[in-house]
Design a protein around this motif. Structure first.
Motif, short mmCIF file in Angstrom:
data_model
loop_
_atom_site.label_atom_id
_atom_site.label_comp_id
_atom_site.label_asym_id
_atom_site.label_seq_id
_atom_site.Cartn_x
_atom_site.Cartn_y
_atom_site.Cartn_z
N LEU A 1 0.83 -1.20 0.00
CA LEU A 1 0.00 0.00 0.00
C LEU A 1 0.87 1.25 0.00
CD1 LEU A 1 -2.67 1.54 0.27
CD2 LEU A 1 -2.56 1.15 2.74
N ASP A 2 1.91 1.26 0.80
CA ASP A 2 2.80 2.42 0.87
C ASP A 2 3.45 2.68 -0.48
OD1 ASP A 2 2.21 2.73 3.54
OD2 ASP A 2 3.96 1.62 4.24
N ARG A 3 3.89 1.62 -1.16
CA ARG A 3 4.54 1.78 -2.47
C ARG A 3 3.56 2.33 -3.49
NH1 ARG A 3 7.00 -3.20 -1.01
NH2 ARG A 3 5.43 -4.36 -2.19
N GLU A 4 2.33 1.80 -3.50
CA GLU A 4 1.34 2.28 -4.46
C GLU A 4 0.96 3.74 -4.20
OE1 GLU A 4 -0.09 0.90 -7.24
OE2 GLU A 4 1.53 -0.54 -6.96
N LEU A 5 0.84 4.09 -2.92
CA LEU A 5 0.53 5.49 -2.58
C LEU A 5 1.64 6.41 -3.04
CD1 LEU A 5 -1.03 5.20 1.00
CD2 LEU A 5 -2.15 6.05 -1.05
N GLU A 6 2.88 6.01 -2.80
CA GLU A 6 4.01 6.83 -3.20
C GLU A 6 4.03 7.02 -4.71
OE1 GLU A 6 7.30 9.22 -2.70
OE2 GLU A 6 5.97 8.38 -1.17
N ARG A 7 3.76 5.93 -5.44
CA ARG A 7 3.79 6.00 -6.90
C ARG A 7 2.66 6.87 -7.43
NH1 ARG A 7 1.54 3.30 -11.18
NH2 ARG A 7 0.28 1.98 -9.83
N MET A 8 1.46 6.70 -6.88
CA MET A 8 0.30 7.43 -7.39
C MET A 8 0.29 8.89 -6.98
SD MET A 8 -1.33 5.26 -9.26
CE MET A 8 -2.96 5.97 -9.46
N ARG A 9 0.85 9.18 -5.81
CA ARG A 9 0.88 10.58 -5.38
C ARG A 9 1.63 11.45 -6.37
NH1 ARG A 9 1.64 8.82 0.30
NH2 ARG A 9 -0.23 9.43 1.47
N GLY A 10 2.66 10.89 -6.99
CA GLY A 10 3.46 11.66 -7.93
C GLY A 10 2.71 12.08 -9.17
N ASN A 11 1.51 11.51 -9.39
CA ASN A 11 0.71 11.86 -10.57
C ASN A 11 -0.49 12.73 -10.23
OD1 ASN A 11 2.26 10.23 -12.35
ND2 ASN A 11 1.19 8.42 -11.62
N LEU A 12 -0.77 12.91 -8.95
CA LEU A 12 -2.03 13.56 -8.57
C LEU A 12 -2.18 14.95 -9.18
CD1 LEU A 12 -2.60 12.66 -4.82
CD2 LEU A 12 -3.87 11.86 -6.81
N LEU A 13 -1.21 15.80 -8.93
CA LEU A 13 -1.34 17.17 -9.41
C LEU A 13 -1.22 17.24 -10.92
CD1 LEU A 13 -1.81 20.05 -8.62
CD2 LEU A 13 0.64 20.33 -8.17
N THR A 14 -0.38 16.39 -11.50
CA THR A 14 -0.27 16.34 -12.96
C THR A 14 -1.62 15.99 -13.58
OG1 THR A 14 1.99 15.54 -12.66
CG2 THR A 14 1.07 15.42 -14.88
N ASP A 15 -2.29 15.00 -13.01
CA ASP A 15 -3.60 14.60 -13.53
C ASP A 15 -4.61 15.75 -13.42
OD1 ASP A 15 -2.69 12.08 -14.13
OD2 ASP A 15 -3.49 11.15 -12.30
N MET A 16 -4.58 16.45 -12.29
CA MET A 16 -5.51 17.56 -12.11
C MET A 16 -5.23 18.70 -13.09
SD MET A 16 -5.72 17.55 -7.94
CE MET A 16 -7.12 18.68 -7.81
N ILE A 17 -3.96 18.93 -13.37
CA ILE A 17 -3.58 19.95 -14.35
C ILE A 17 -4.09 19.57 -15.73
CG2 ILE A 17 -1.61 20.94 -15.59
CD1 ILE A 17 -0.08 20.80 -12.86
N ARG A 18 -3.89 18.31 -16.11
CA ARG A 18 -4.38 17.85 -17.42
C ARG A 18 -5.89 18.00 -17.52
NH1 ARG A 18 -0.21 13.22 -17.91
NH2 ARG A 18 -1.56 12.09 -16.48
N GLU A 19 -6.60 17.61 -16.45
CA GLU A 19 -8.05 17.71 -16.48
C GLU A 19 -8.51 19.16 -16.67
OE1 GLU A 19 -9.28 15.97 -12.85
OE2 GLU A 19 -8.76 13.93 -13.46
N LEU A 20 -7.84 20.09 -15.97
CA LEU A 20 -8.22 21.49 -16.08
C LEU A 20 -7.95 22.02 -17.48
CD1 LEU A 20 -9.39 23.92 -14.74
CD2 LEU A 20 -7.18 24.39 -13.67
#
Length: 327
Positions: A63-82
């Motif tokens: 779970l920790d590894r997946e969270l670390e990996r996915m967190r790195g995309n959070l803001l990028t994804d939100m930027i793309r959506e906007l």
């Protein structure tokens, strides 16, 4: 649960964008995209949704590894959506039509019959129609834009299909296979005469019209009884010789006589049987086109997203760089 209706929309959309901050609240800006902002609250809400999703699938270090990996995309994804929302406005996408279709789908999924019922649900959850509209659009519009600007522009030529078939011909070979249902009557605790008598009684019941699956539950003593006797699919050589020969002598829907094996008696019904087929380019055409389209789409999508991030004015607060894969 806070905003349960919107939480469902967000979860269904793999973390749809969080609600916008209310104008009366002054918040820290995590990023700016062409003058529009993503706030700290927006980002943290998206992270909260992500943690909830991953916690249902992973535990501990994984779970920790997946969270670390996915967190790195959070803001990028939100930027793309906007950016995609902004492009939809520029290109004149009928946002009201998109919203109404999404709203109707949501109401159907949730069993909400009328607009008055919807108003009551929104009131109970403390959410405005404007917030619901924003979330539904943020969930649906990016996919629509990707389809319009990327997926729908991908074409596959006859030459590409023929070349792919020649290079991957063996993957389109169809092997012979068959599935059966079985009733197994074990020899344990029975004399040979008793076993034969039971087998004859089961066959009489079948001939009298009793459904095969019902007799499986009534008589069979094999683990397959918990699946209505279903077994397979098998290839030639997978079953013991006696059972395979009996099964392949049948037509789909037919039932075999009682077959004696070391375990006892088997009564087999052939469910399906497909013959081996050599690779055929016309039969495989649809599958090949889909595979090539998906390969092209994956590459085109990467180029499209890179173009979006390079040609729009984006500014990320240094404190939130770890959420932006570009950095």
């Amino acid at each position: 649960m806070r905003h349960a209706l919107l939480a469902l929309v967000a979860a269904a959309g793999a973390a749809a964008a969080a609600l916008p901050a209310r104008a009366a609240v002054i918040e820290e800006v995590a990023a700016q995209v062409n003058g529009r902002i993503i706030t700290r609250s927006d980002l943290l809400e998206r992270e909260r949704v992500l943690v909830g999703q991953l916690s249902s699938r992973f535990v501990g270090d994984e779970l920790d590894r997946e969270l670390e990996r996915m967190r790195g995309n959070l803001l990028t994804d939100m930027i793309r959506e906007l950016i995609l929302m902004q492009r939809a406005e520029i290109l004149g996408l009928e946002l009201e039509k998109v919203y109404q279709q999404a709203l109707n789908q949501l109401k159907e999924q949730q069993g909400i019959k009328t607009n008055d019922d919807l108003d009551q649900v929104l009131k109970q959850e403390g959410i405005s129609k404007e917030e619901l509209r924003d979330t539904l659009l943020r969930f649906n519009v990016p996919d629509i834009m990707v389809n319009l600007e990327v997926r729908d522009k991908i074409a596959v030529t006859d030459e590409e299909v023929a070349d792919y078939f020649q290079k991957n011909k063996e993957t389109f070979r169809t092997e012979e296979q068959f599935t059966i249902r079985e009733i197994v009557l074990t020899a344990e605790g029975r004399t040979p005469e008793e076993l034969d008598a039971l087998g004859a009684r089961v066959l009489e019941e079948l001939q009298a019209g009793a459904p095969f699956n019902e007799l499986v539950i009534k008589h069979s003593q094999a683990p397959s009884r918990f699946k209505d006797g279903l077994m397979g699919p098998f290839k030639r050589g997978d079953l013991v010789r006696e059972l395979e020969a009996a099964a392949l002598a049948l037509k789909p829907g037919e039932v075999s006589p009682a077959i004696r094996t070391r375990a006892g008696l088997h009564i087999v019904k052939l469910e399906s049987h497909s013959e081996a087929r050599d690779p055929d380019p016309e039969t495989a055409r649809g599958d090949i086109q889909a595979r090539i389209k998906q390969e092209k789409f994956s590459e085109a999508l990467k180029r499209y997203f890179s173009m979006l991030l390079e040609t729009n004015r984006i500014k990320v607060h240094p404190k939130y760089k770890q959420y932006d894969q570009r950095s």
